[in-house]
Motif scaffolding. Structure first.
Motif, mmCIF file in Angstrom:
data_model
loop_
_atom_site.group_PDB
_atom_site.id
_atom_site.type_symbol
_atom_site.label_atom_id
_atom_site.label_comp_id
_atom_site.label_asym_id
_atom_site.label_seq_id
_atom_site.Cartn_x
_atom_site.Cartn_y
_atom_site.Cartn_z
ATOM 1 N N MET A 50 36.118 42.075 49.623
ATOM 2 C CA MET A 50 35.370 40.810 49.598
ATOM 3 C C MET A 50 36.074 39.791 48.695
ATOM 4 O O MET A 50 36.533 40.154 47.623
ATOM 5 N N GLU A 51 36.160 38.546 49.157
ATOM 6 C CA GLU A 51 36.918 37.519 48.437
ATOM 7 C C GLU A 51 36.078 36.825 47.372
ATOM 8 O O GLU A 51 34.888 36.571 47.569
ATOM 9 N N LYS A 52 36.746 36.459 46.249
ATOM 10 C CA LYS A 52 36.108 35.631 45.234
ATOM 11 C C LYS A 52 35.948 34.226 45.775
ATOM 12 O O LYS A 52 36.849 33.718 46.427
ATOM 13 N N ARG A 53 34.846 33.571 45.530
ATOM 14 C CA ARG A 53 34.707 32.168 45.949
ATOM 15 C C ARG A 53 34.673 31.257 44.730
ATOM 16 O O ARG A 53 35.694 30.860 44.224
ATOM 17 N N GLU A 54 33.472 30.974 44.200
ATOM 18 C CA GLU A 54 33.512 30.071 43.044
ATOM 19 C C GLU A 54 32.959 30.701 41.780
ATOM 20 O O GLU A 54 32.153 31.630 41.840
ATOM 21 N N LEU A 55 33.434 30.157 40.653
ATOM 22 C CA LEU A 55 32.975 30.648 39.360
ATOM 23 C C LEU A 55 31.499 30.323 39.211
ATOM 24 O O LEU A 55 31.080 29.175 39.336
ATOM 25 N N LEU A 56 30.728 31.374 38.948
ATOM 26 C CA LEU A 56 29.276 31.214 38.826
ATOM 27 C C LEU A 56 28.899 31.058 37.359
ATOM 28 O O LEU A 56 28.039 30.271 36.986
ATOM 29 N N TYR A 57 29.607 31.843 36.521
ATOM 30 C CA TYR A 57 29.211 31.916 35.122
ATOM 31 C C TYR A 57 30.361 32.536 34.332
ATOM 32 O O TYR A 57 31.005 33.466 34.810
ATOM 33 N N SER A 58 30.606 31.999 33.152
ATOM 34 C CA SER A 58 31.634 32.591 32.311
ATOM 35 C C SER A 58 30.994 33.033 31.003
ATOM 36 O O SER A 58 30.481 32.205 30.246
ATOM 37 N N GLY A 59 30.974 34.347 30.771
ATOM 38 C CA GLY A 59 30.372 34.887 29.548
ATOM 39 C C GLY A 59 31.434 35.041 28.467
ATOM 40 O O GLY A 59 32.520 34.479 28.577
ATOM 41 N N LYS A 60 31.112 35.811 27.413
ATOM 42 C CA LYS A 60 32.052 35.924 26.294
ATOM 43 C C LYS A 60 33.243 36.813 26.643
ATOM 44 O O LYS A 60 34.328 36.609 26.129
ATOM 45 N N ALA A 61 33.042 37.785 27.527
ATOM 46 C CA ALA A 61 34.146 38.699 27.857
ATOM 47 C C ALA A 61 34.399 38.823 29.355
ATOM 48 O O ALA A 61 35.411 39.391 29.763
ATOM 49 N N LYS A 62 33.460 38.356 30.179
ATOM 50 C CA LYS A 62 33.615 38.471 31.632
ATOM 51 C C LYS A 62 33.310 37.143 32.313
ATOM 52 O O LYS A 62 32.505 36.364 31.821
ATOM 53 N N SER A 63 33.955 36.932 33.464
ATOM 54 C CA SER A 63 33.609 35.800 34.319
ATOM 55 C C SER A 63 33.025 36.360 35.595
ATOM 56 O O SER A 63 33.424 37.437 36.049
ATOM 57 N N VAL A 64 32.088 35.624 36.168
ATOM 58 C CA VAL A 64 31.371 36.091 37.345
ATOM 59 C C VAL A 64 31.593 35.111 38.489
ATOM 60 O O VAL A 64 31.439 33.902 38.304
ATOM 61 N N TYR A 65 31.996 35.624 39.647
ATOM 62 C CA TYR A 65 32.298 34.786 40.805
ATOM 63 C C TYR A 65 31.389 35.137 41.979
ATOM 64 O O TYR A 65 31.028 36.306 42.171
ATOM 65 N N THR A 66 31.058 34.141 42.772
ATOM 66 C CA THR A 66 30.315 34.394 44.009
ATOM 67 C C THR A 66 31.274 34.994 45.039
ATOM 68 O O THR A 66 32.498 34.939 44.880
ATOM 69 N N THR A 67 30.690 35.567 46.098
ATOM 70 C CA THR A 67 31.481 36.045 47.238
ATOM 71 C C THR A 67 30.858 35.429 48.496
ATOM 72 O O THR A 67 29.895 34.659 48.399
ATOM 73 N N ASP A 68 31.364 35.798 49.669
ATOM 74 C CA ASP A 68 30.787 35.295 50.914
ATOM 75 C C ASP A 68 29.366 35.800 51.124
ATOM 76 O O ASP A 68 28.604 35.233 51.889
ATOM 77 N N ASP A 69 29.053 36.942 50.470
ATOM 78 C CA ASP A 69 27.738 37.556 50.633
ATOM 79 C C ASP A 69 26.876 37.222 49.416
ATOM 80 O O ASP A 69 27.239 37.583 48.295
ATOM 81 N N PRO A 70 25.742 36.522 49.617
ATOM 82 C CA PRO A 70 24.917 36.127 48.453
ATOM 83 C C PRO A 70 24.388 37.307 47.638
ATOM 84 O O PRO A 70 23.964 37.117 46.498
#
Ligand code: TMP
Ligand code: ASP
Length: 236
Positions: free
Chosen positions: A1-21
């Motif tokens: 599954m592909e990364k789409r857009e940055l959803l949230y950036s925490g102190k140690a991890k970044s979270v990205y959306t995918t094609d599947d909600p």
């Protein structure tokens, strides 16, 4: 599954959306923070080590019947997870006294806690993640009573599984922090399990092999994470 857009950036991890909600990608960065983000450094290879460590632990927990958000590792520093509706609380279990418990109660580090303690902290860096109790959690609507009961039950089941897993590697699981969220109404373990969010000591020497090395400026932080990983069977 592909990364789409940055959803949230925490102190140690970044979270990205995918094609599947229903799914997201976690990217484990090298950033290492302590004291509610007041101390931050980049530690070479830490993102990779924590991603692989977390993948191993989450798979062990799933095999023991604990529902987790983890789906699969995508790369050295990325994993695919279910998208949870996060509960803004941290569940901490302590088997041995250390850290804020010693500061708060003036007890000596290293005392065995029988039974282990359970504490809740509100996830709020600006307030310094204050400790809260179960009434606060319900009265402020942070979690429903039945979900809180399930979080407690799962947090203690994680203790049974991981205490033994680490002991088999000659390590004491001193304490750890878990975060949960809801997926289709069910409580599911989220976030990560790595030496960033727990304390691990060598069983015999009681040497610290977790993020306290960073907090206390002891050095050899990532090397210690790799050492505990190797001892429990993580392949880096
Ligand atoms: P404490 O001794 O600082 O209260 O932490 C107890 C354990 O929970 C320790 O292993 C670190 C972890 N923890 C976090 O990873 N993040 C947090 O925000 C808190 C409060 C604890
Ligand atoms: N993870 C938190 C922070 O970055 C707390 C800690 O580990 O000290 O500040």
């Amino acid at each position: 599954m592909e990364k789409r857009e940055l959803l949230y950036s925490g102190k140690a991890k970044s979270v990205y959306t995918t094609d599947d909600p229903d799914y997201m990608v976690l990217e484990f960065r090298n950033d290492t923070s302590a004291f509610d983000g007041k101390k931050v450094e980049q530690l070479d290879r830490k993102g990779m080590v924590n991603n692989k460590f977390n993948a191993f632990i989450m798979s062990q927990l799933a095999a023991a019947g604990i529902p987790t958000h983890f789906e699969r590792q995508l790369s050295d520093i990325e994993s695919l997870v279910k998208r949870l509706d996060m509960i803004p609380l941290e569940c901490v279990v302590r088997n041995i006294a250390a850290g804020s418990l010693c500061r708060r109660l003036g007890v000596e580090e290293g005392i065995d806690l029988l039974p282990p303690t359970f504490e809740l902290f509100l996830k709020n860096d600006a307030l310094g993640d204050p400790m809260v109790n179960e009434y606060h959690a319900r009265s402020f609507g942070w979690v429903e009573e039945k979900d809180l009961e399930r979080m407690k039950e799962l947090t203690f089941r994680v203790n049974d599984v991981l205490k033994q897993l680490f002991l088999d590697g000659g390590l004491l699981l001193v304490d750890y922090k878990l975060e949960f969220g809801l997926f289709r109404g069910e409580v599911v373990l989220g976030d990560e399990f790595s030496p960033d969010g727990c304390r691990l000591w060598d069983k015999d020497s009681r040497e610290k092999l977790d993020k306290d090395r960073f907090r206390q400026g002891l050095g050899g932080v990532v090397e210690a994470y790799e050492e505990v990983g190797r001892r429990i069977g993580v392949q880096f």
